[in-house]
Design an enzyme around this catalytic site. Structure first.
Site, PDB file in Angstrom:
ATOM      1  N   GLU A 138       0.798  -1.222   0.000  1.00 41.65           N
ATOM      2  CA  GLU A 138       0.000   0.000   0.000  1.00 41.65           C
ATOM      3  C   GLU A 138       0.838   1.284   0.000  1.00 41.65           C
ATOM      4  OE1 GLU A 138      -2.932  -0.539   3.109  1.00 41.65           O
ATOM      5  OE2 GLU A 138      -3.740  -2.315   2.130  1.00 41.65           O
ATOM      6  N   ASN A 141       2.645  -3.968  -3.732  1.00 38.68           N
ATOM      7  CA  ASN A 141       1.286  -4.482  -3.567  1.00 38.68           C
ATOM      8  C   ASN A 141       0.352  -3.356  -3.119  1.00 38.68           C
ATOM      9  OD1 ASN A 141      -0.387  -6.906  -3.402  1.00 38.68           O
ATOM     10  ND2 ASN A 141      -0.383  -6.651  -1.170  1.00 38.68           N
ATOM     11  N   HIS A 188      -9.579  -6.592  -3.202  1.00 39.62           N
ATOM     12  CA  HIS A 188     -10.667  -6.711  -2.232  1.00 39.62           C
ATOM     13  C   HIS A 188     -11.892  -6.059  -2.872  1.00 39.62           C
ATOM     14  CE1 HIS A 188      -8.187  -8.213   0.978  1.00 39.62           C
ATOM     15  NE2 HIS A 188      -7.314  -7.237   0.784  1.00 39.62           N
ATOM     16  N   GLU A 224      -4.902 -10.765  -2.846  1.00 40.02           N
ATOM     17  CA  GLU A 224      -5.804 -10.799  -1.685  1.00 40.02           C
ATOM     18  C   GLU A 224      -7.269 -10.828  -2.138  1.00 40.02           C
ATOM     19  OE1 GLU A 224      -4.784  -7.752   1.205  1.00 40.02           O
ATOM     20  OE2 GLU A 224      -2.646  -7.929   0.748  1.00 40.02           O
ATOM     21  N   ASP A 271     -10.973 -11.138  -2.556  1.00 43.96           N
ATOM     22  CA  ASP A 271     -12.221 -11.472  -1.865  1.00 43.96           C
ATOM     23  C   ASP A 271     -13.297 -10.508  -2.355  1.00 43.96           C
ATOM     24  OD1 ASP A 271     -11.693  -9.135  -0.387  1.00 43.96           O
ATOM     25  OD2 ASP A 271     -11.517 -10.162   1.539  1.00 43.96           O
TER      26      ASP A 271
HETATM   27  C1  XIL Z   1      -5.693  -7.898   7.464  1.00 42.61           C
HETATM   28  C2  XIL Z   1      -5.870  -9.224   8.189  1.00 42.61           C
HETATM   29  O1  XIL Z   1      -6.652 -10.070   7.387  1.00 42.61           O
HETATM   30  C3  XIL Z   1      -6.526  -8.992   9.532  1.00 42.61           C
HETATM   31  O2  XIL Z   1      -6.547 -10.194  10.286  1.00 42.61           O
HETATM   32  C4  XIL Z   1      -5.771  -7.908  10.313  1.00 42.61           C
HETATM   33  O3  XIL Z   1      -6.475  -7.614  11.490  1.00 42.61           O
HETATM   34  C5  XIL Z   1      -5.634  -6.647   9.482  1.00 42.61           C
HETATM   35  O4  XIL Z   1      -5.005  -6.968   8.256  1.00 42.61           O
HETATM   36  N1  XIL Z   1      -4.647  -5.514   3.093  1.00 42.61           N
HETATM   37  C6  XIL Z   1      -3.550  -6.242   3.460  1.00 42.61           C
HETATM   38  C7  XIL Z   1      -3.646  -7.289   4.498  1.00 42.61           C
HETATM   39  O5  XIL Z   1      -2.499  -6.098   2.819  1.00 42.61           O
HETATM   40  O6  XIL Z   1      -2.465  -7.445   5.228  1.00 42.61           O
HETATM   41  C8  XIL Z   1      -4.803  -7.017   5.425  1.00 42.61           C
HETATM   42  O7  XIL Z   1      -4.937  -8.131   6.286  1.00 42.61           O
HETATM   43  C9  XIL Z   1      -6.067  -6.772   4.638  1.00 42.61           C
HETATM   44  C10 XIL Z   1      -5.917  -5.555   3.759  1.00 42.61           C
END
Ligand code: XIL
Length: 367
Positions: A171, A213, A249, A277, A279
């Site tokens: 990020e 990322n 996401h 990631e 979802d």
């Molecule tokens: C999230 C985890 O899934 C949670 O368990 C934690 O509390 C917070 O982080 N982007 C990312 C991940 O790069 O590391 C994050 O993971 C979700 C958003």
């Protein structure tokens, strides 16, 4: 000779005792690495997505991965890669300045290796989940650089040759993507922290593939465009950046044409692409129609990756809806993963399997 037969007798006695005590399930755990419990007969994702040298992974947390046999069996059934959801973040490993605790990450990595799962390293630099001691540290520029170096080289060299892909900087862009995000590292070091992070990681493991990322909250994908620009710029400056990670996401929306174009653009620039990631959060009270629409969306995401040779990785963030970060991070939302909270595959699971299968069939037909 005696020792061997004693072991056999002991094992047998335990199995008999367990069966008598009321369950083959108990007996099946005797011996530690014995066959995992049944996780159902659905088609495993790894058989389709992984067939083409593509990593297909899932984010897992320590307790479920090491403590819940059913969870781990499902991971092994469907995936060939795991990302540790939290266990390699600064707050977990870098417990005091220069002092590390790798107990949880080590245990997960050992388990993953026994299960023949690759591990994607996440993450070396992020503005969140930082240890509280860092808030209090009054860092000058040189100290900050040294701290970043110690962190990255300690973590990466510990797992060199065992973790082949790292989300090095997570990020880096501001929320709206209009520029670089201001973080403890940009404040103390300046924007050069980005190139330094990649250089430290590369020095610690010259064979590892290194990624920038980020997420994109917009449907139009402008922020992923900026991410590609940033990766390209760094590479032109000689920084060892190998690819871009699109977190993906989703929140019930997808502009598939734009996403496919972004993957193509990164690929044209010679960058590897990882969907890191994936979802898709939808309202917690969503019904079958919404789950069907979600299946089409996630199937589309999978087919975009499957169609692009540059897309080397497809990771889902959370194994089941019961293990997803979504309900906590976005109250009122849920259902974001491929399995429901009872470990049953959802429509999205079959859509993703079909997307990878269709892509593989097309490639075979097309020669
Ligand atoms: C999230 C985890 O899934 C949670 O368990 C934690 O509390 C917070 O982080 N982007 C990312 C991940 O790069 O590391 C994050 O993971 C979700 C958003």
């Amino acid at each position: 000779m005696f020792a061997a037969s004693t072991t056999v007798v002991t094992r047998l006695a335990l199995v008999v005792a367990a069966v008598v005590a009321g369950g083959l399930a108990v007996a099946s755990t005797v011996g530690g690495d014995s066959p995992p419990p049944d996780v159902g007969g659905h088609e495993p994702l790894r058989a389709t997505a992984g067939a083409d040298q593509r990593f297909v992974g899932v984010a897992v947390g320590h307790d479920a991965f090491l403590g819940d046999e059913r969870f781990r069996s499902l991971v092994v059934h469907d995936f060939d890669t795991v990302t540790f959801e939290n266990e390699l973040k600064w707050s977990e490993v870098h417990v005091a300045p220069g002092e590390f605790d790798f107990a949880r990450a080590d245990a997960m990595l050992a388990r993953a290796e026994r299960d023949d799962l690759a591990v994607r390293g996440h993450t070396l630099v992020w503005h969140e989940q930082l240890p509280s001691w860092l808030d209090d540290a009054r860092l000058g520029r040189e100290q900050a650089i040294e701290l970043l170096r110690v962190h990255i080289s300690t973590v990466v060299s510990r797992y060199a040759g065992r973790v082949a892909h790292w989300d090095v900087v997570n990020e880096p862009l501001s929320h709206d993507g209009s520029g670089l995000r201001e973080t403890v590292w940009s404040r103390t070091i300046g924007d050069e922290y980005l190139s330094l992070a990649f250089e430290f990681a590369h020095e610690a493991d010259p064979t590892a593939r290194l990624f920038l990322n980020d997420y994109d909250g917009s449907v139009e994908g402008e922020k992923y465009d900026s991410l590609i620009d940033l990766a390209d710029r760094l590479r032109r400056d000689g920084v060892p950046v190998h690819g871009v990670g699109f977190q993906l996401h989703l929140d019930g929306r997808l502009d598939a044409t734009t996403l496919a174009g972004l993957v193509q653009r990164a690929s044209d620039l010679g960058l590897e692409v990882a969907f890191t990631e994936v979802d898709d959060r939808i309202p917690a009270d969503a019904g079958p129609a919404e789950l069907a629409r979600q299946a089409r969306r996630l199937g589309k995401v999978a087919s975009i990756c499957a169609a692009a040779p540059a897309c080397s990785t497809f990771v889902v963030w959370g194994l089941t809806d019961g293990h997803s970060w979504v309900p906590t991070a976005f109250p009122g939302y849920g259902h974001a993963t491929l399995f429901d909270a009872d470990f049953a595959p959802k429509p999205a699971h079959s859509a993703v399997v079909s997307a990878f299968t269709d892509a593989a069939d097309t490639q075979v037909e097309g020669g």
